[in-house]
Design an enzyme around this catalytic site. Structure first.
Site, short mmCIF file in Angstrom:
data_model
loop_
_atom_site.label_atom_id
_atom_site.label_comp_id
_atom_site.label_asym_id
_atom_site.label_seq_id
_atom_site.Cartn_x
_atom_site.Cartn_y
_atom_site.Cartn_z
N CYS A 274 0.79 -1.24 0.00
CA CYS A 274 0.00 0.00 0.00
C CYS A 274 0.82 1.29 0.00
O CYS A 274 0.74 2.06 -0.95
CB CYS A 274 -0.96 -0.01 1.18
C1 UDX Z 1 -1.21 0.19 5.47
C2 UDX Z 1 -2.14 1.12 6.26
O1 UDX Z 1 -1.76 1.12 7.62
C3 UDX Z 1 -3.58 0.66 6.11
O2 UDX Z 1 -4.45 1.58 6.76
C4 UDX Z 1 -3.95 0.62 4.64
O3 UDX Z 1 -5.24 0.18 4.45
C5 UDX Z 1 -3.00 -0.28 3.92
O4 UDX Z 1 -1.66 0.15 4.12
P1 UDX Z 1 -0.09 -2.17 5.81
O5 UDX Z 1 0.61 -1.88 4.55
O6 UDX Z 1 -0.68 -3.49 6.02
O7 UDX Z 1 -1.27 -1.07 6.04
O8 UDX Z 1 1.00 -1.96 6.96
P2 UDX Z 1 1.33 -0.95 8.13
O9 UDX Z 1 1.14 -1.65 9.42
O10 UDX Z 1 0.69 0.33 7.92
O11 UDX Z 1 2.92 -0.81 7.89
C6 UDX Z 1 3.36 -0.33 6.66
C7 UDX Z 1 4.89 -0.27 6.67
O12 UDX Z 1 5.32 0.78 7.51
C8 UDX Z 1 5.56 -1.55 7.16
O13 UDX Z 1 6.65 -1.83 6.35
C9 UDX Z 1 6.01 -1.18 8.57
O14 UDX Z 1 7.17 -1.89 8.94
C10 UDX Z 1 6.33 0.30 8.40
N1 UDX Z 1 6.22 1.09 9.65
C11 UDX Z 1 5.01 1.19 10.26
C12 UDX Z 1 7.37 1.74 10.14
O15 UDX Z 1 8.46 1.65 9.59
N2 UDX Z 1 7.24 2.50 11.27
C13 UDX Z 1 6.04 2.64 11.92
O16 UDX Z 1 6.00 3.35 12.93
C14 UDX Z 1 4.88 1.97 11.40
#
Ligand code: UDX
Length: 447
Positions: A274
């Site tokens: 995403c």
């Molecule tokens: C994301 C959105 O959160 C969600 O609302 C949308 O519908 C789809 O995209 P997702 O891709 O499943 O969801 O993962 P998410 O938990 O948001 O993490 C995304 C990325 O950001 C991951 O690689 C995670 O490791 C990274 N991340 C997340 C960080 O590096 N730091 C953070 O504080 C949070």
């Protein structure tokens, strides 16, 4: 409680998570997907991806007949009242979204509606660029159904905010519901269903027009990506300041209600299906309509370079990586998923291979997906400890809970050289730094 018969077009993690959220509360749902192999597997109760808590729900929903998975969209439309469209919208090479699946679904829905005599509501859940629902989807449905939107059928755009690894939780407990509507009747129909579904736990509902709803999805994901690139930028600054620690900086920032502590976890960058895709699509779309999104460009640049911090920190200890044994703990783009799409482990491993290092990697569930990317260019361990055996350096890439349980001795006893790069800040720097060479994202020299 007036139950609507619901259909979901598309059986990816958004489609199936949404379907199983509804069946978990007794709604009958028909899921349609042109991939016959996939629909057959789902109808046999087997989930085509790793997602906690869904497999059991699927088996139960199929057994009770609450969920049926069919290849033909026509059956799904004719036998239900409301259809959620959750087909994929991948990026084209130029960054804009590829509309082929949404166009195909719109034509099929139109052809099915042609045979229908009662009102039907179409709800777009796929992430689509602003104006797509009004200017592309609506005309296609009207053309193939010879019917009029707002009269014979309704149309809404209601983005999903599901996270992989907690999709069901997010479907059952959303922070908000966005209803972009073609007309009031469409919006009223969807709101009625969702108020039935969430009843006393109905979250705040925003009713707006189609393109604003489309943009809310992109803006939300882009803001979360911006927050991550921001804290990674601060982390990179911390590394240059003796004694500075981004963990404490984030804690100090996050207590400010205007900032909030969520999504301030510094690390090796964001991945997944995403954030990278949606940010790229918004940047490209914005440039196409004549606005240069400089801030978003920078978010992307920071995220593109962040994974290489791991290699840089590795080289700060080993200098030349040629023939060095590097252990990679974690391959999935985040814990609780087997998804390797835009996972930061990929550019890290590619760079290490370019530097002629020997890679051994371990992940609780993502190894099969990693094998389709790296084949036999790297070795795959069957446990974290086995992965550490004879390693010159270990890089923690994905913060799986089982890695948090590893003690300093697990590294010193099994590695050739106990050198640890903590790419997700899950290890206590003073404890680990005391007995081995240790570096971490956003940690200045330990004074
Ligand atoms: C994301 C959105 O959160 C969600 O609302 C949308 O519908 C789809 O995209 P997702 O891709 O499943 O969801 O993962 P998410 O938990 O948001 O993490 C995304 C990325 O950001 C991951 O690689 C995670 O490791 C990274 N991340 C997340 C960080 O590096 N730091 C953070 O504080 C949070």
């Amino acid at each position: 409680m007036k139950l609507h018969n619901i259909s979901i077009i598309g059986s990816g993690y958004v489609g199936l998570s949404t379907a199983l959220g509804f069946t978990s509360k007794g709604y009958a749902v028909i899921v349609s997907d042109p991939d016959k192999e996939k629909t057959k597997k789902i109808q046999e109760g087997s989930l085509p991806f790793h997602e906690p808590n869904l497999e059991e729900l699927l088996k139960n929903a199929v057994k009770t007949g609450k969920l049926r998975c069919v290849p033909k969209c026509k059956e799904a439309i004719l036998k239900t009242d409301i259809s959620f469209v959750a087909v994929g919208t991948p990026n084209l090479p130029d960054g804009l979204i590829d509309l082929q699946y949404i166009e195909e679904a719109s034509c099929e829905i139109g052809r099915a509606l042609k045979k229908k005599t009662t009102y039907h509501l179409i709800v777009i859940k796929s992430t689509v660029a602003p104006t797509t629902t009004e200017n592309i989807i609506k005309p296609l449905i009207e053309a193939h159904s010879s019917k009029n939107c707002g009269v014979d059928f309704g149309l809404c755009m209601s983005p999903e905010f599901l996270r992989e690894g907690s999709a069901l939780q997010d479907m059952l407990h959303p922070d908000r519901i966005i209803i972009g509507e073609y007309d009031k009747k469409s919006g009223d129909t969807l709101e009625a269903l969702l108020r039935d579904f969430y009843s006393e736990n109905t979250p705040p509902i925003i009713r707006t027009n189609l393109s604003t709803a489309e943009l809310i999805k992109y803006a939300s994901n882009s803001f979360l990506a911006t927050k991550i690139s921001f804290i990674n930028t601060i982390a990179n600054i911390c590394e240059k300041i003796p004694g500075a620690d981004v963990l404490i900086v984030a804690e100090g920032m996050g207590l400010d209600k205007r900032i909030g502590s969520l999504f301030l976890n510094a690390g090796l960058g964001y991945g997944g299906s995403c954030f990278p895709k949606d940010l790229k699509a918004l940047i490209t779309y914005s440039k196409k309509i004549g606005y240069q999104p400089t801030l978003l460009d920078s978010v992307e640049v920071v995220n593109k370079t962040q994974p290489y911090k791991a290699v840089e920190l590795c080289k700060s200890f080993l200098t030349d990586l040629k023939e060095k044994n590097i252990a990679i703990l974690g391959l999935a783009f985040k814990p609780d998923t087997d998804d390797m799409r835009e996972a930061v482990a990929v550019p890290i491993i590619h760079q290490l291979l370019k530097e002629c290092a020997n890679i051994t990697a371990y992940d609780p569930v993502a190894v099969p997906n990693a094998k389709s990317i790296f084949q036999d260019k790297i070795k795959y361990a069957s446990s974290a400890i086995q992965c550490l055996k004879n390693a010159d350096c270990c890089i923690l890439v994905t913060e799986w809970p089982e890695f948090k349980k590893l003690a300093p001795e697990d590294f010193t006893k099994n590695m050739k050289q106990p050198i640890l790069i903590d790419g997700r800040r899950i290890y206590d720097s003073s404890e680990f730094g005391r007995i081995m060479k240790f570096a971490a994202i956003g940690l200045g020299e330990i004074t």
